[in-house]
Design a protein around this motif. Sequence first.
Motif, PDB file in Angstrom:
ATOM      1  N   LEU A 109       0.964  -0.917  -0.345  1.00 18.38           N
ATOM      2  CA  LEU A 109       0.131  -0.127  -0.457  1.00 18.38           C
ATOM      3  C   LEU A 109       0.526   0.792   0.506  1.00 18.38           C
ATOM      4  O   LEU A 109       0.571   2.164  -0.703  1.00 18.38           O
ATOM      5  N   GLU A 110       2.013   1.080   0.905  1.00 24.35           N
ATOM      6  CA  GLU A 110       2.601   2.674   1.029  1.00 24.35           C
ATOM      7  C   GLU A 110       3.310   2.277  -0.663  1.00 24.35           C
ATOM      8  O   GLU A 110       3.641   3.602  -1.746  1.00 24.35           O
ATOM      9  N   ASP A 111       3.436   1.876  -1.838  1.00 24.20           N
ATOM     10  CA  ASP A 111       4.605   1.991  -2.951  1.00 24.20           C
ATOM     11  C   ASP A 111       2.615   2.521  -3.268  1.00 24.20           C
ATOM     12  O   ASP A 111       3.236   3.420  -4.707  1.00 24.20           O
ATOM     13  N   PHE A 112       1.578   1.691  -3.930  1.00 20.39           N
ATOM     14  CA  PHE A 112       0.689   1.891  -3.757  1.00 20.39           C
ATOM     15  C   PHE A 112       0.077   3.783  -4.030  1.00 20.39           C
ATOM     16  O   PHE A 112      -0.515   3.673  -4.460  1.00 20.39           O
ATOM     17  N   THR A 113       0.100   3.707  -2.775  1.00 26.38           N
ATOM     18  CA  THR A 113      -0.337   4.938  -2.120  1.00 26.38           C
ATOM     19  C   THR A 113       0.727   6.424  -2.574  1.00 26.38           C
ATOM     20  O   THR A 113       0.600   7.812  -2.391  1.00 26.38           O
ATOM     21  N   GLN A 114       2.282   5.948  -3.017  1.00 25.82           N
ATOM     22  CA  GLN A 114       3.048   6.824  -2.920  1.00 25.82           C
ATOM     23  C   GLN A 114       3.167   8.661  -3.775  1.00 25.82           C
ATOM     24  O   GLN A 114       3.695   8.955  -2.914  1.00 25.82           O
ATOM     25  N   ASP A 115       2.385   8.219  -4.785  1.00 20.07           N
ATOM     26  CA  ASP A 115       2.448   9.588  -4.990  1.00 20.07           C
ATOM     27  C   ASP A 115       0.915  10.187  -4.878  1.00 20.07           C
ATOM     28  O   ASP A 115       0.713  11.322  -5.084  1.00 20.07           O
ATOM     29  N   TRP A 116      -0.028   9.328  -3.770  1.00 14.61           N
ATOM     30  CA  TRP A 116      -1.419  10.334  -3.402  1.00 14.61           C
ATOM     31  C   TRP A 116      -1.283  11.418  -2.193  1.00 14.61           C
ATOM     32  O   TRP A 116       0.168  11.089  -1.842  1.00 14.61           O
ATOM     33  N   ASP A 117      -2.496  12.201  -2.286  1.00  9.78           N
ATOM     34  CA  ASP A 117      -1.747  13.119  -1.419  1.00  9.78           C
ATOM     35  C   ASP A 117      -2.949  13.020  -0.052  1.00  9.78           C
ATOM     36  O   ASP A 117      -4.149  13.368  -0.130  1.00  9.78           O
ATOM     37  N   HIS A 118      -2.449  12.153   1.212  1.00 13.60           N
ATOM     38  CA  HIS A 118      -2.600  11.825   2.106  1.00 13.60           C
ATOM     39  C   HIS A 118      -1.713  12.067   2.753  1.00 13.60           C
ATOM     40  O   HIS A 118      -0.248  12.297   2.885  1.00 13.60           O
ATOM     41  N   ASP A 119      -1.967  11.756   4.206  1.00 16.67           N
ATOM     42  CA  ASP A 119      -1.650  12.475   6.032  1.00 16.67           C
ATOM     43  C   ASP A 119      -0.828  10.861   5.678  1.00 16.67           C
ATOM     44  O   ASP A 119      -1.495  10.172   7.058  1.00 16.67           O
ATOM     45  N   GLY A 120      -0.042  10.304   5.069  1.00 13.17           N
ATOM     46  CA  GLY A 120       0.883   9.323   5.206  1.00 13.17           C
ATOM     47  C   GLY A 120       2.216   9.517   6.253  1.00 13.17           C
ATOM     48  O   GLY A 120       2.760   8.324   7.098  1.00 13.17           O
ATOM     49  N   ASP A 157      -8.932   6.593   5.249  1.00 12.11           N
ATOM     50  CA  ASP A 157      -7.873   7.121   5.913  1.00 12.11           C
ATOM     51  C   ASP A 157      -7.157   7.606   4.577  1.00 12.11           C
ATOM     52  O   ASP A 157      -6.243   8.030   4.963  1.00 12.11           O
ATOM     53  N   LEU A 158      -7.403   6.619   3.577  1.00  9.57           N
ATOM     54  CA  LEU A 158      -6.037   6.650   2.148  1.00  9.57           C
ATOM     55  C   LEU A 158      -6.610   7.335   1.230  1.00  9.57           C
ATOM     56  O   LEU A 158      -5.770   7.730   0.630  1.00  9.57           O
ATOM     57  N   GLY A 159      -7.968   7.368   1.376  1.00  7.99           N
ATOM     58  CA  GLY A 159      -8.810   8.147   0.190  1.00  7.99           C
ATOM     59  C   GLY A 159      -8.947   6.961  -1.070  1.00  7.99           C
ATOM     60  O   GLY A 159      -8.928   7.537  -1.840  1.00  7.99           O
ATOM     61  N   PHE A 160      -9.340   6.016  -0.656  1.00 14.72           N
ATOM     62  CA  PHE A 160      -9.132   4.636  -1.420  1.00 14.72           C
ATOM     63  C   PHE A 160     -11.134   5.435  -2.188  1.00 14.72           C
ATOM     64  O   PHE A 160     -11.892   5.508  -2.339  1.00 14.72           O
ATOM     65  N   GLU A 161     -10.852   4.662  -3.964  1.00 17.77           N
ATOM     66  CA  GLU A 161     -12.525   5.085  -4.216  1.00 17.77           C
ATOM     67  C   GLU A 161     -12.549   3.795  -4.968  1.00 17.77           C
ATOM     68  O   GLU A 161     -11.262   2.484  -4.643  1.00 17.77           O
ATOM     69  N   SER A 162     -13.350   3.627  -5.638  1.00 18.78           N
ATOM     70  CA  SER A 162     -13.880   2.011  -6.366  1.00 18.78           C
ATOM     71  C   SER A 162     -12.758   1.470  -7.134  1.00 18.78           C
ATOM     72  O   SER A 162     -12.358  -0.031  -7.269  1.00 18.78           O
ATOM     73  N   ASP A 194      -9.800   2.418  -7.192  1.00 17.59           N
ATOM     74  CA  ASP A 194      -8.355   2.239  -6.374  1.00 17.59           C
ATOM     75  C   ASP A 194      -8.285   0.864  -5.622  1.00 17.59           C
ATOM     76  O   ASP A 194      -7.440  -0.035  -5.755  1.00 17.59           O
ATOM     77  N   ILE A 195      -9.697   0.102  -4.894  1.00 17.16           N
ATOM     78  CA  ILE A 195      -9.382  -0.880  -4.557  1.00 17.16           C
ATOM     79  C   ILE A 195      -9.691  -2.102  -5.655  1.00 17.16           C
ATOM     80  O   ILE A 195      -8.996  -3.258  -5.609  1.00 17.16           O
ATOM     81  N   ILE A 196      -9.926  -2.185  -6.601  1.00 21.31           N
ATOM     82  CA  ILE A 196     -10.177  -2.722  -8.042  1.00 21.31           C
ATOM     83  C   ILE A 196      -8.803  -3.190  -8.756  1.00 21.31           C
ATOM     84  O   ILE A 196      -7.896  -4.316  -8.508  1.00 21.31           O
ATOM     85  N   GLN A 197      -8.068  -2.166  -8.738  1.00 23.92           N
ATOM     86  CA  GLN A 197      -6.385  -2.558  -8.518  1.00 23.92           C
ATOM     87  C   GLN A 197      -5.651  -2.447  -7.756  1.00 23.92           C
ATOM     88  O   GLN A 197      -4.255  -3.804  -7.990  1.00 23.92           O
ATOM     89  N   LEU A 198      -5.818  -2.457  -6.271  1.00 20.04           N
ATOM     90  CA  LEU A 198      -5.232  -3.024  -5.346  1.00 20.04           C
ATOM     91  C   LEU A 198      -5.533  -4.827  -5.358  1.00 20.04           C
ATOM     92  O   LEU A 198      -4.795  -5.066  -4.975  1.00 20.04           O
ATOM     93  N   THR A 199      -6.533  -4.931  -5.438  1.00 27.16           N
ATOM     94  CA  THR A 199      -6.668  -6.445  -5.282  1.00 27.16           C
ATOM     95  C   THR A 199      -6.099  -7.505  -6.567  1.00 27.16           C
ATOM     96  O   THR A 199      -5.643  -8.604  -6.142  1.00 27.16           O
ATOM     97  N   VAL A 200      -5.955  -6.606  -7.766  1.00 27.62           N
ATOM     98  CA  VAL A 200      -5.406  -7.526  -8.442  1.00 27.62           C
ATOM     99  C   VAL A 200      -3.656  -6.981  -7.858  1.00 27.62           C
ATOM    100  O   VAL A 200      -3.196  -8.461  -8.553  1.00 27.62           O
ATOM    101  N   ALA A 201      -3.729  -5.789  -7.468  1.00 27.90           N
ATOM    102  CA  ALA A 201      -2.233  -6.032  -7.005  1.00 27.90           C
ATOM    103  C   ALA A 201      -1.091  -7.031  -6.350  1.00 27.90           C
ATOM    104  O   ALA A 201      -0.284  -8.101  -5.637  1.00 27.90           O
ATOM    105  N   ILE A 202      -2.659  -7.294  -4.763  1.00 23.78           N
ATOM    106  CA  ILE A 202      -2.185  -8.648  -4.528  1.00 23.78           C
ATOM    107  C   ILE A 202      -2.353  -9.599  -4.347  1.00 23.78           C
ATOM    108  O   ILE A 202      -1.395 -11.041  -4.244  1.00 23.78           O
TER     109      ILE A 202
END
Length: 95
Positions: free
Chosen positions: A15-26, A39-44, A46-54
Amino acid sequence: MATPEDITQKLITLLEDFTQDWDHDGDAGMSADTRLLADLGFESVDIIQLTVAIEEDFKLFRTPFDKLLMKDGRYVDDLSIGQIAAFLQPFLAAR
């Protein structure tokens, strides 16, 4: 066998790699309690992309993520890293 803590740490790294360019309070860092939407500001999408990455990162293909993302026929409101780790553990233990 991977422990829930091992899985959680691997998810945090992903997730750190996935969101490194996002504007969130990391600055506070991620933990098992970190929520994807709140907390991370995911949208739907992003969740699909995350499941593929997982699936790729953990080498888990055809994992039934619908069981994680839906409860009683409705999409869940949010997911924590710990919830995802707990969901993944039986699939990783079966290998």
